[in-house]
Write a protein that holds these residues in place. Structure first.
Motif, PDB file in Angstrom:
ATOM      1  N   TYR A  37     -47.969  54.191  38.797  1.00  0.00           N
ATOM      2  CA  TYR A  37     -48.932  53.836  39.517  1.00  0.00           C
ATOM      3  C   TYR A  37     -49.902  55.191  39.300  1.00  0.00           C
ATOM      4  O   TYR A  37     -51.045  55.037  39.206  1.00  0.00           O
ATOM      5  CB  TYR A  37     -48.957  53.616  40.936  1.00  0.00           C
ATOM      6  CG  TYR A  37     -48.290  52.112  41.102  1.00  0.00           C
ATOM      7  CD1 TYR A  37     -48.757  51.180  40.131  1.00  0.00           C
ATOM      8  CD2 TYR A  37     -47.399  51.849  42.181  1.00  0.00           C
ATOM      9  CE1 TYR A  37     -48.042  49.768  40.401  1.00  0.00           C
ATOM     10  CE2 TYR A  37     -46.939  50.752  42.243  1.00  0.00           C
ATOM     11  CZ  TYR A  37     -47.175  49.535  41.542  1.00  0.00           C
ATOM     12  OH  TYR A  37     -46.708  48.393  41.795  1.00  0.00           O
ATOM     13  N   HIS A  38     -49.406  56.418  39.610  1.00  0.00           N
ATOM     14  CA  HIS A  38     -50.280  57.656  39.803  1.00  0.00           C
ATOM     15  C   HIS A  38     -50.825  57.972  38.318  1.00  0.00           C
ATOM     16  O   HIS A  38     -52.064  58.298  38.201  1.00  0.00           O
ATOM     17  CB  HIS A  38     -49.308  58.668  39.938  1.00  0.00           C
ATOM     18  CG  HIS A  38     -50.011  59.988  40.118  1.00  0.00           C
ATOM     19  ND1 HIS A  38     -50.873  60.622  41.127  1.00  0.00           N
ATOM     20  CD2 HIS A  38     -49.750  61.211  39.307  1.00  0.00           C
ATOM     21  CE1 HIS A  38     -51.122  61.609  40.924  1.00  0.00           C
ATOM     22  NE2 HIS A  38     -50.580  62.205  39.884  1.00  0.00           N
ATOM     23  N   GLU A  39     -49.955  57.666  37.354  1.00  0.00           N
ATOM     24  CA  GLU A  39     -50.793  57.811  35.934  1.00  0.00           C
ATOM     25  C   GLU A  39     -51.737  56.644  35.606  1.00  0.00           C
ATOM     26  O   GLU A  39     -52.741  57.092  35.106  1.00  0.00           O
ATOM     27  CB  GLU A  39     -49.455  57.828  34.854  1.00  0.00           C
ATOM     28  CG  GLU A  39     -50.078  58.335  33.475  1.00  0.00           C
ATOM     29  CD  GLU A  39     -49.021  58.312  32.605  1.00  0.00           C
ATOM     30  OE1 GLU A  39     -47.883  58.148  32.798  1.00  0.00           O
ATOM     31  OE2 GLU A  39     -49.706  58.289  31.198  1.00  0.00           O
ATOM     32  N   PHE A  40     -51.328  55.496  35.827  1.00  0.00           N
ATOM     33  CA  PHE A  40     -52.129  54.465  35.489  1.00  0.00           C
ATOM     34  C   PHE A  40     -53.534  54.606  36.290  1.00  0.00           C
ATOM     35  O   PHE A  40     -54.741  54.632  35.757  1.00  0.00           O
ATOM     36  CB  PHE A  40     -51.615  53.067  35.988  1.00  0.00           C
ATOM     37  CG  PHE A  40     -52.743  51.787  35.932  1.00  0.00           C
ATOM     38  CD1 PHE A  40     -53.241  51.353  34.924  1.00  0.00           C
ATOM     39  CD2 PHE A  40     -53.178  51.402  37.239  1.00  0.00           C
ATOM     40  CE1 PHE A  40     -54.079  50.304  34.845  1.00  0.00           C
ATOM     41  CE2 PHE A  40     -54.330  50.481  37.142  1.00  0.00           C
ATOM     42  CZ  PHE A  40     -54.774  49.919  35.686  1.00  0.00           C
ATOM     43  N   LEU A  41     -53.436  55.014  37.544  1.00  0.00           N
ATOM     44  CA  LEU A  41     -54.646  55.205  38.226  1.00  0.00           C
ATOM     45  C   LEU A  41     -55.570  56.373  37.676  1.00  0.00           C
ATOM     46  O   LEU A  41     -56.673  56.516  37.772  1.00  0.00           O
ATOM     47  CB  LEU A  41     -54.302  55.464  39.860  1.00  0.00           C
ATOM     48  CG  LEU A  41     -53.989  54.217  40.484  1.00  0.00           C
ATOM     49  CD1 LEU A  41     -53.120  54.300  41.757  1.00  0.00           C
ATOM     50  CD2 LEU A  41     -55.268  53.242  40.795  1.00  0.00           C
ATOM     51  N   GLY A  42     -54.878  57.424  37.484  1.00  0.00           N
ATOM     52  CA  GLY A  42     -55.367  58.797  36.748  1.00  0.00           C
ATOM     53  C   GLY A  42     -56.305  58.372  35.629  1.00  0.00           C
ATOM     54  O   GLY A  42     -57.445  58.944  35.375  1.00  0.00           O
ATOM     55  N   ASN A  43     -55.429  57.486  34.809  1.00  0.00           N
ATOM     56  CA  ASN A  43     -56.470  56.955  33.514  1.00  0.00           C
ATOM     57  C   ASN A  43     -57.509  56.379  34.038  1.00  0.00           C
ATOM     58  O   ASN A  43     -58.605  56.427  33.205  1.00  0.00           O
ATOM     59  CB  ASN A  43     -55.546  56.296  32.441  1.00  0.00           C
ATOM     60  CG  ASN A  43     -54.556  56.918  31.752  1.00  0.00           C
ATOM     61  OD1 ASN A  43     -54.635  58.289  31.851  1.00  0.00           O
ATOM     62  ND2 ASN A  43     -53.351  56.357  31.714  1.00  0.00           N
TER      63      ASN A  43
END
Ligand SMILES: [Fe+2]
Length: 145
Positions: A37-43
């Motif tokens: 989630y953290h990476e998806f939202l970061g992208n």
């Protein structure tokens, strides 16, 4: 032309509000799937933030000033502020809804750009629609039961 400028301001404010909400979710998301989630939202926030400056500069090209304050953004934005920390899945559901509203706003603005024969702007907005449709696919895939 005034209707195009007004809708471009709404598009700028709504894009910024979507960016800010997504960045906040990137910071505050919790749960077993935190890394994904953290990476998806970061992208997601990085892609959307990349559109903020070009939208504002298109407004300047239309000989309008670009709004740049929280007060004006909260008046103009169709994406509402998030003051709470929702659950991870609720974050994704909220972004799915906001993303669909933003696509509608972009479509409305793109049609006005075409009507006013601003084809460069119309093409730019079409690219933003395509980008948000792709975001919509990913958000829908995450939230599917
Ligand atoms: Fe980060």
């Amino acid at each position: 032309m005034n209707d195009l400028i007004e809708q471009m301001k709404v598009t700028l404010a709504s894009t910024f509000a979507f960016y800010l909400k997504t960045h906040g979710f990137h910071w505050n998301v919790e749960g077993a799937n935190f890394p994904q989630y953290h990476e998806f939202l970061g992208n997601l926030y990085e892609e959307v933030f990349g559109a903020v400056d070009p939208i504002a500069e298109h407004l300047r090209t239309l000989n309008s000033y670009a709004p740049a304050s929280f007060a004006r953004y909260s008046e103009l934005s169709i994406v509402k502020d998030e003051v709470n920390i929702p659950s991870a899945m609720s974050m994704m559901t909220k972004l799915t809804t906001d993303n669909a509203a933003l696509i509608e706003q972009l479509n409305k603005t793109q049609a006005l750009a075409e009507k006013n024969k601003k084809m460069g702007l119309a093409n730019f907005l079409q690219d933003r629609i395509d980008a948000h449709e792709k975001h919509g696919w990913m958000l829908r895939s995450i939230t599917k039961a």
